[in-house]
Design a protein around this motif. Structure first.
Motif, mmCIF file in Angstrom:
data_model
loop_
_atom_site.group_PDB
_atom_site.id
_atom_site.type_symbol
_atom_site.label_atom_id
_atom_site.label_comp_id
_atom_site.label_asym_id
_atom_site.label_seq_id
_atom_site.Cartn_x
_atom_site.Cartn_y
_atom_site.Cartn_z
ATOM 1 N N THR A 9 0.900 -1.281 -0.076
ATOM 2 C CA THR A 9 -0.030 0.002 -0.006
ATOM 3 C C THR A 9 0.921 1.239 0.158
ATOM 4 N N THR A 10 0.208 2.373 -0.143
ATOM 5 C CA THR A 10 0.916 3.840 0.069
ATOM 6 C C THR A 10 -0.298 4.418 1.150
ATOM 7 N N ALA A 11 0.176 5.696 1.362
ATOM 8 C CA ALA A 11 -0.364 6.362 2.711
ATOM 9 C C ALA A 11 -1.570 6.947 2.255
ATOM 10 N N VAL A 12 -1.796 7.423 1.011
ATOM 11 C CA VAL A 12 -2.904 7.954 0.253
ATOM 12 C C VAL A 12 -3.341 7.321 -0.842
ATOM 13 N N CYS A 13 -4.004 6.150 -0.399
ATOM 14 C CA CYS A 13 -4.480 5.284 -1.672
ATOM 15 C C CYS A 13 -6.088 4.910 -1.628
ATOM 16 N N PRO A 14 -6.957 5.441 -2.217
ATOM 17 C CA PRO A 14 -8.327 5.028 -1.961
ATOM 18 C C PRO A 14 -8.617 3.761 -2.328
ATOM 19 N N PHE A 15 -7.994 3.030 -3.358
ATOM 20 C CA PHE A 15 -8.173 1.819 -3.524
ATOM 21 C C PHE A 15 -7.819 0.932 -2.414
ATOM 22 N N CYS A 16 -6.564 1.286 -1.598
ATOM 23 C CA CYS A 16 -5.806 0.395 -0.593
ATOM 24 C C CYS A 16 -7.163 0.308 0.539
ATOM 25 N N ILE A 17 -7.716 1.510 0.795
ATOM 26 C CA ILE A 17 -8.676 1.732 1.474
ATOM 27 C C ILE A 17 -9.990 1.061 1.253
#
Length: 88
Positions: A9-17
């Protein structure tokens, strides 16, 4: 008990969320998160393992599921829960 879940993941990733929300809704209580934005060497590792450079990249047990859309497609096909349970 569910299979271990690893997610690049990365910090600002809507797909991760979104992916984490779906996994949580399906009973996953622990996700090993690898932040590739904080550790560029781990991004290289992710790209070697998956052939992809986008996040999230999700592994359930030893199975590479792919990204968020792949995870949702697996769920829609009724295959996510068996994979999480180690039945697939």
């Amino acid at each position: 008990m569910t299979q271990p879940v690893l997610m690049y993941t990365t910090a600002v990733c809507p797909f991760c969320i979104r992916a984490k929300q779906l996994l949580s809704a399906r009973g996953v209580t622990a996700i090993e998160e690898v932040r590739v934005d904080l550790d560029p060497e781990r991004r290289d590792e992710m790209m070697q393992k998956t052939g992809r450079r986008t996040v999230p990249q999700i592994f359930i047990g030893e199975t590479h599921v792919g990204g968020c859309d792949d995870l949702y497609a697996l769920d829609s096909a009724g295959k996510l829960l068996p994979l999480l349970a180690g039945e697939a």
